[in-house]
Structures are given as C-alpha cells and as structure tokens.
Design a protein around this motif. Structure first.
Motif, short mmCIF file in Angstrom:
data_model
loop_
_atom_site.label_atom_id
_atom_site.label_comp_id
_atom_site.label_asym_id
_atom_site.label_seq_id
_atom_site.Cartn_x
_atom_site.Cartn_y
_atom_site.Cartn_z
N GLU A 533 57.97 125.16 36.17
CA GLU A 533 58.75 126.54 35.75
C GLU A 533 59.85 127.05 36.47
OE1 GLU A 533 57.62 128.64 33.47
OE2 GLU A 533 55.68 127.37 32.75
N GLY A 534 59.89 126.48 37.45
CA GLY A 534 61.38 126.59 38.14
C GLY A 534 61.04 127.90 39.11
N GLY A 535 62.33 128.32 39.77
CA GLY A 535 62.38 129.29 41.04
C GLY A 535 61.92 130.68 40.64
N ALA A 536 61.98 131.11 39.26
CA ALA A 536 61.76 132.37 38.91
C ALA A 536 60.17 132.46 38.83
CB ALA A 536 62.37 132.76 37.90
N HIS A 537 59.49 131.54 38.49
CA HIS A 537 58.14 131.70 38.26
C HIS A 537 57.33 131.07 39.56
CE1 HIS A 537 59.21 132.72 34.29
NE2 HIS A 537 57.96 132.95 34.14
N GLN A 538 57.88 130.91 40.62
CA GLN A 538 57.26 130.23 41.92
C GLN A 538 57.17 131.46 43.03
OE1 GLN A 538 59.63 126.75 42.62
NE2 GLN A 538 58.89 125.84 40.52
N SER A 539 56.05 131.63 43.62
CA SER A 539 55.91 132.81 44.60
C SER A 539 56.40 132.19 45.83
CB SER A 539 54.64 133.53 44.51
OG SER A 539 53.80 132.58 44.41
N ILE A 540 56.99 132.96 46.73
CA ILE A 540 56.95 132.31 48.13
C ILE A 540 56.55 133.37 49.17
CG2 ILE A 540 58.83 131.99 50.02
CD1 ILE A 540 60.84 131.29 47.57
N ALA A 541 56.92 134.73 48.92
CA ALA A 541 56.25 135.76 49.82
C ALA A 541 55.08 136.43 49.64
CB ALA A 541 57.41 137.00 49.88
N ALA A 542 54.32 135.87 48.52
CA ALA A 542 53.29 136.62 48.25
C ALA A 542 52.04 136.58 49.36
CB ALA A 542 52.64 135.95 47.06
N PRO A 543 52.18 135.42 50.39
CA PRO A 543 51.13 135.35 51.40
C PRO A 543 51.42 136.50 52.47
CG PRO A 543 51.77 133.03 50.85
CD PRO A 543 52.49 134.16 49.98
N LEU A 544 52.37 136.89 52.54
CA LEU A 544 52.93 137.49 53.67
C LEU A 544 52.39 139.02 53.15
CD1 LEU A 544 56.32 136.44 54.86
CD2 LEU A 544 54.22 136.08 55.87
N ILE A 545 52.70 139.04 51.70
CA ILE A 545 52.40 140.46 51.27
C ILE A 545 50.84 140.88 51.40
CG2 ILE A 545 52.01 141.82 49.31
CD1 ILE A 545 54.60 140.47 48.11
N GLY A 546 50.06 139.82 51.22
CA GLY A 546 48.72 139.70 51.37
C GLY A 546 48.11 140.15 52.78
#
Length: 775
Positions: A533-546
């Motif tokens: 899917e590429g970068g637009a559909h890949q999450s990076i910061a979500a664990p830090l949000i959690g």
C-alpha cells in the motif's frame, strides 16, 4: 467569577483568562433553557466560553459550591470548560476542541434511538433532546459538516443546535452573508431552521408607525457597523439612524419618543437576549425533527465590553466592574449571595429552582448493571500450527460471540467508517445485521446478486455503518461509550479503522477519552507490514499515540491466543468504575477501567504451541511475558511487539551458537508496561518500599552486562525506554520515516526489521564472535 479569577494573586505570571463577553452573550439563552425549557431527559453540550454561566446556574440549583466558584480556573475549582470527570455539577458532555461538543449531540441522539429500538428498560423513559450551544465561529469546524451528513443518513431526530449568532470570532467580525450559508446548509440536510432575530421590544417597535423602515434598516445594517454602534451607545445610534433614514416623519417620531438609554435598549433587544422570545420559541417546538436555532446576540451583552471588536479576551477594569455591579443592583461583597439583585428571597429562588423541570430530579447520571464476561467469552480463534493474522483472528472472535445468545453478544455494538469488510467485521454483521431506525431491504440480495455479505438494515441490527470520516467514528464511539451514564443502558462499543487513520480522528478520540467514554477501537491493518500500500497507508506513530493517550489501554498482540485473552479482559475492563487505587502487583489503576485500543495486522503468522493458562493470560494482560526465558548468564534479550515476532524469534535462533542464554520477550502492551513502571517509581519516591512494576520483575534477573534489542513495526521510541528500567545497553529498531511499497520482506530489510539485521545488531552490542549473515 471571571473577574475574581483574574484578580487573584498571580504567583506564576501565567494569564488566567476567561471570557466575560462570550459568557454574557449566552446568559439569556441558557436561562431560558435551564429554567423553562429543558426536561431531565434532555442532554446539553455547553459552548466552551459559556462555562461560567453553566456553573452559575448549577450553583443556583444547589449542584455547585461557592468555594469552587470563587476558585474558578484555580486548582480544585470549577473548570474553565465544563468537564464530566472534573466538575461536581451536572455536566452531560465535556467541552473539547470547538465543534466536538456540537457533533457528539447528533451521535448521542442516534445512540438514544439505538437503545430505545432494543426494547430495554430505558425504552420506557421518554426520549430526550440532545442540545448543543454553538458559537457562530464554531461553524468553521469541518467536523460539524461531516456530522450533518451522517445525521441525514441515519434519520437524525431529537437534536437541537442553538447558534449564538453574535457575528464575532476571536479575532474579528464574522463575514457578511454567513446567515444565508447556515440556513442553506442546514435545510439541505433536512433540518428545520428557526431564526430568533428580534426581541419583543423590537417587534413592538416594528408595529408602530415607521416601524417597517426601522426594521429594513436593521436588516440591511452590516455586522461590523451594528457591533460598533452597540459599543458606542444610544447617542451614536440616534445620529446614525437619523443620518441614514433621514427625517421621514413617522420613523423619526419613533426614534425621538425614546431617550438615548431606551433607544440603545431597543437596538440591543435581539432575539437571543429576549427571554420571552426564547422561551416561547423553544417551547413551541413540538416535533422531533432536528432543529437549528439562529439566535442573534451581542457579544458582551449588558457589559461595557458589548460590541467591541477586541472583547473576546477583554476583561472589565475595576471601575467598569463597579459600574456593572451597581447596574445589576449587587452590593459589594454580596456577589455570591443566591438572590442578590433580584426581587426574590433566597428561599423563593431555591423553591423556584427546585421546581424547575430540569433540576427537579437532581443529578442525572445514570448507572447500568455490569455485563458478565465469562472466562471463555473470547475463545482462541486458531489452533497451534495454523497460520492466521490478528485481524482475521479478531473477526473470528467476534463471529464466535455473535453465534451465542449471551448478554455480552446482545450488548456489543460495532461501527466502522466504510471499512467494515476490510477490517474483518463482515462475519459479525452477517449474523447481527446493520442498525437503522426502520427496516431497509438489501437490494442486491433481493435481486439475487451473489455476495458473501447478507446485510439488512433493521432496528434489531447491531452494527452502525458510518461514512469515511474518522472524526465521526470517534464521536460515535464517544457517544456509545457514555450510553450507560446518559441513558441508563450499557453498550460494549467496538469500532474499527485503518490504523494509519487513527490520526485523522485523533482530536475526537482524545475528546472521547477525556469524557471517560468506554469503547474498543481496533486499528487495522497497521505498520509497514501493509507493504504493497505504500507510505500513506502505513502507520508509524500509532503505538506512541496508544501509549500517550490518557484513558486508553493500548495493546498490540502478535498471536491469536494473545488477542483472545486481551479481548476477554477488555470487555470487562471497559465496564469498571472503581476509585483508582493501583493494583500493587502491577501498579496499574485497572479498577478505574477505560477504553481499549488494539493495533492489529493482516500479516499471517504460524500460531505457537502452548497452553493458555493463568500465568500466560496474566502476562499478556500485564503487557509482556517470556516467549523464550533467558538463563542466568544471559547475553542478549530481544524484545518485540506485534507482528515482527517471526523476525525476533528467527534472530534469536541465528545467535544461538554465538551468545549465551538468549531471551525473547513478547511485549503485548508497551503502554501498560510503561504505565506500571512509572507508577511504581512514583510510589517508591513516596516511600513505598518494594513497589515494583511488571517490567521490572521481568528484567531484574537479567545480568547488567546483557544487551537489549527492541523491535517493532512502528516508531522505535515505543520500546526504547526499556533500557532505562534496569540500565541495560539498548538498541531500538523500528520505523521512523514514511514507508515504501514492496513485499513485507523488502520493507523489513529496508528498515532493518529483518532477522539478520536484528541478529547483527544484537551481536554488535555484546562481546564474542561477529555475526556474519550469508545472504
């Protein structure tokens, strides 16, 4: 209240603030609503800057204390903006970012319809109106219009929005023509539009000879000029009216029959400040269609700040306050007396407030019984040796629950922003159907078009399908997660969203958690594991949000049995309402309960062969367990979270002949590990000897010379703090930059998440043979 807050000694030099002008514009509207119109079943979201009026009304009704009013905006005092969890008075919806309090009323109304459609106990209670008090500048917020469309799709009912239309924002005057745009938009979505422009004084004047000319002039007067004249007063009104209308006999006589004070009172007598007009109009609505009231007001009405362009953050001087106090017949030092300035005694006022319909039943916080969650509520959805993803496992767990006739299955309600099938909610919806207030046929099924989805809209349905706006998803989850308190019926809400787009609804997620709403949000698929899917559909910061979001317990399981354990625990955790004393085993405040976030993946992993016993389940819920427990001479620990489990395990295998006693730590929740560690450290600082977090107990036996390598398909900071727990050298692997397209193997090599790189990093941190990977 605001004046007192700003005249307290400022020991830290920080502005106290407050909104005298914005509060003043709402006084009449809120007085009409609370003292004449609202019923106990109604729920109201107060615009942020009207909190002093809200607290004052509840003070008159006995729901707020003088001590907290005198300490408004101070530590332990009445909150700057009404809060369900921090204020003692009867707050229905906390204030959040502007626009969010408006939007949640629409979703609360849909939830009310959902509860009543099920025939539960609360269905015997009358439906309330979900009411939002809206600043006209709030209409700049996009989530309001996303909400309007969703309401139209779900046949929204019993919703009122009252717009405080003073045509002033923080920095200036609202542009001309806004009214026409508001009216057009709301009518397009099926709302009734009611305009409260003229008060009784103005309407009476319009009936006098010359009144039609005065009305025409008022209607044509630009916003900025009208505001300026309000600030300048009666003499300015007289000059402008005489200059622009001219000597026309009847209208001139109408003006000259009034002195400057009376002329100013006439011109300021807009519909939003006229109690008679407000109460008659509000009480005249007898239907349940969504209604927007455009109430013309003056920002700063009744104060020396009225109409000035800079009045948003303006504060009256001591001299102005003294003049204002005298105008309101308030004796110095008696400002907090209940009936001061009124032609009533304290007893008469108390009796009036007690007999007011809205206040007659006292506080309106309901409770609901706990839905029992059995030990086998979430069965493991895959056998050892099978290959499955956590996203697919999630769908299978819900499908298994859907097959039962348990209370848990009855109370679960799911929702998703147009990604129901692609987040594996399809099987649940096939069994439990979609919710609508009236039956809607599945045309594709009726036309015999083959489809795996057999979806019918019905009042018995347990899935609320939303459009693609993530803000709406989190506002809906917030409303669902407060159903037990608002409507007396508990729901177990579950929402799914593509994990990268949690960020798109983050403001509303924070708002829902701030209100202590209870729900499960499932972010899936996640990370660069969604490789093609590429970068637009890949999450990076979500664990830090959690990790950083208060009120939200975050998990990222790798295996199906872990997920099943977490879901069963979460169904119970979402219903807890304890006092908050920490569990001294983990130092987590689990008895308070909260919302839950699951970060899942579409990557399929072979399921391990092991027993799902008490020790295993406890480790999963606490945040980590040893997948491979290290020996006493351990050189390396590889700690992973989520779907990179395969790579972590393979790396440990590559190092088996090169380093001693290698450990593999399966982290299911960096959030809970970190929270328990932080809480234990705070307890030790307070003198509680022996306070120990779960991660400390896991890592204490590891020799100090050992190294930690942490791995996650997300930001490496999620696990990098593990090195600080005992003091081990640590190298954290993860993703810090936008992703690429390719295969999972391609991307794992690109970001160094592959087994060979993990092994090489681990070897480099410890003495011994160098790791040489044969490509």
């Amino acid at each position: 209240m605001i004046d007192q807050a700003n005249r307290r000694e400022k020991i830290d030099g920080v502005k106290v603030g407050g909104h005298q002008a914005s509060s003043a514009s709402m006084v009449s509207i809120m007085t009409a609503l609370y003292c004449s119109v609202l019923r106990p079943e109604d729920r109201i979201a107060v615009k942020p800057h009207a909190s002093p009026v809200f607290h004052a009304l509840h003070y008159l009704a006995g729901n707020q204390t003088r001590e907290k009013l005198e300490n408004f905006r101070g530590y332990g005092g009445a909150q700057s903006y009404p809060s369900r969890t921090k204020d003692v008075d009867d707050v229905d919806f906390s204030t959040g970012s502007v626009g969010l309090g408006v939007g949640i009323t629409a979703f609360a109304s849909i939830v009310q319809d959902y509860v009543h459609s099920k025939g539960w106990a609360a269905a015997g209670k009358p439906k309330g109106r979900m009411i939002a008090l809206v600043g006209d500048a709030e209409l700049d917020e996009g989530n309001i219009y996303e909400c309007l469309q969703e309401g139209w799709k779900h046949d929204l009912r019993n919703t009122w929005w009252v717009i405080d239309y003073n045509r002033q924002s923080l920095d200036g005057i609202v542009r001309e023509g806004l009214y026409d745009r508001i009216e057009t938009v709301f009518k397009a979505f099926g709302w009734e539009v009611v305009t409260l422009k003229y008060g009784v004084l103005q309407r009476a004047a319009f009936d006098e000879p010359g009144g039609s000319e005065l009305k025409s002039w008022i209607d044509a007067c630009p916003n900025q000029l009208y505001s300026a004249l309000i600030f300048q007063g009666g003499a300015a009104w007289r000059k402008r009216l005489m200059d622009e209308i001219g000597d026309q006999g009847e209208v001139t006589a109408l003006i000259e029959r009034r002195n400057d004070k009376d002329l100013a009172a006439l011109m300021e007598n807009l519909g939003g400040h006229c109690l008679q007009s407000l109460t008659e109009t509000f009480n005249g609505i007898e239907h349940d269609r969504p209604t927007v009231f455009i109430a013309y007001t003056v920002k700063g009405w009744g104060t020396p700040l009225a109409g000035h362009k800079d009045n948003h953050a303006g504060l009256m001087t001591e001299a102005q306050m003294d003049t204002f106090r005298k105008k309101m017949n308030i004796r110095r030092g008696r400002e907090w007396d209940l009936a001061e300035g009124l032609d009533l005694s304290d007893a008469e006022l108390a009796r009036f407030m007690a007999e007011t319909r809205f206040f007659e039943d006292g506080r309106r916080r309901y409770t609901s019984s706990i839905v029992t969650v059995s030990a086998d509520a979430a069965p493991t959805p895959a056998n050892a040796g099978e290959t499955i993803s956590t996203q697919a496992a999630f769908g299978k767990v819900l499908d298994a629950i859907a097959k039962t006739d348990t209370k848990l299955a009855e109370r679960i309600v799911t929702t998703s922003p147009d990604v129901t099938v692609s987040t594996n909610l399809g099987p649940w919806v096939n069994r439990r159907q979609l919710f609508a207030s009236r039956e809607l046929a599945d045309t594709f099924r009726d036309e015999r078009v083959p489809s795996a989805q057999k979806w019918t809209f019905t009042p018995e349905g347990q899935h609320i399908e939303l459009g693609i706006a993530e803000m709406n998803l989190f506002l809906m989850l917030g409303a669902m997660g407060l159903s037990h308190s608002l409507f007396g019926e508990r729901l177990i809400p579950i929402g799914t969203v593509y994990d990268p787009f949690v960020s798109r609804g983050l403001d509303a997620l924070n708002y829902a958690c701030y209100q202590d709403a209870r729900f499960m949000i499932v972010g899936t698929p996640s990370g660069v594991t969604l490789a093609p899917e590429g970068g637009a559909h890949q999450s990076i910061a979500a664990p830090l949000i959690g990790m950083s979001q208060d009120g939200l317990a975050s998990f990222e399981p790798a295996y199906a049995d872990e997920l099943a354990v977490i879901m069963a625990w979460a169904f119970d955790y979402m219903q807890r309402d304890g006092e908050g004393d920490p569990d001294e085993r983990t130092w987590l405040r689990d008895e308070t309960g909260g919302a839950v976030y699951l970060r899942l993946s579409t990557r399929q992993l072979e399921q391990p062969r092991r027993t799902r016993d008490t020790a295993f389940e406890r480790g999963v819920v606490d945040g980590a367990y040893w997948l491979r427990e290290p020996g006493p001479n351990c050189d390396v620990v590889i700690a992973y979270q989520g779907t990179v489990a395969n790579e972590a395990i393979a790396a440990a295998g590559m190092l088996a002949d090169m380093r001693r006693d290698i450990g593999v730590l399966a982290v299911t929740s960096a959030d809970r590990l970190n929270a328990g560690w932080q809480a234990a450290m705070r307890a030790r600082a307070r003198g509680v000897e022996g306070a120990t977090g779960h991660i400390e107990r896991l890592l204490v036996p590891i020799p100090r010379h050992a190294a930690l390598v942490t791995v996650i398909d997300g930001h490496p900071a999620t696990l990098s703090w593990l090195g600080g727990v005992i003091g081990h050298r640590t190298h954290s692997l993860g993703v810090e930059h936008f992703g690429q397209t390719g295969t999972v193997a391609d991307l794992y090599r690109h970001y160094g998440l592959d087994a060979a790189n993990i092994a090489q990093v681990a070897a480099s941190l410890t003495p011994g043979r160098k790791f040489i990977h044969a490509a």
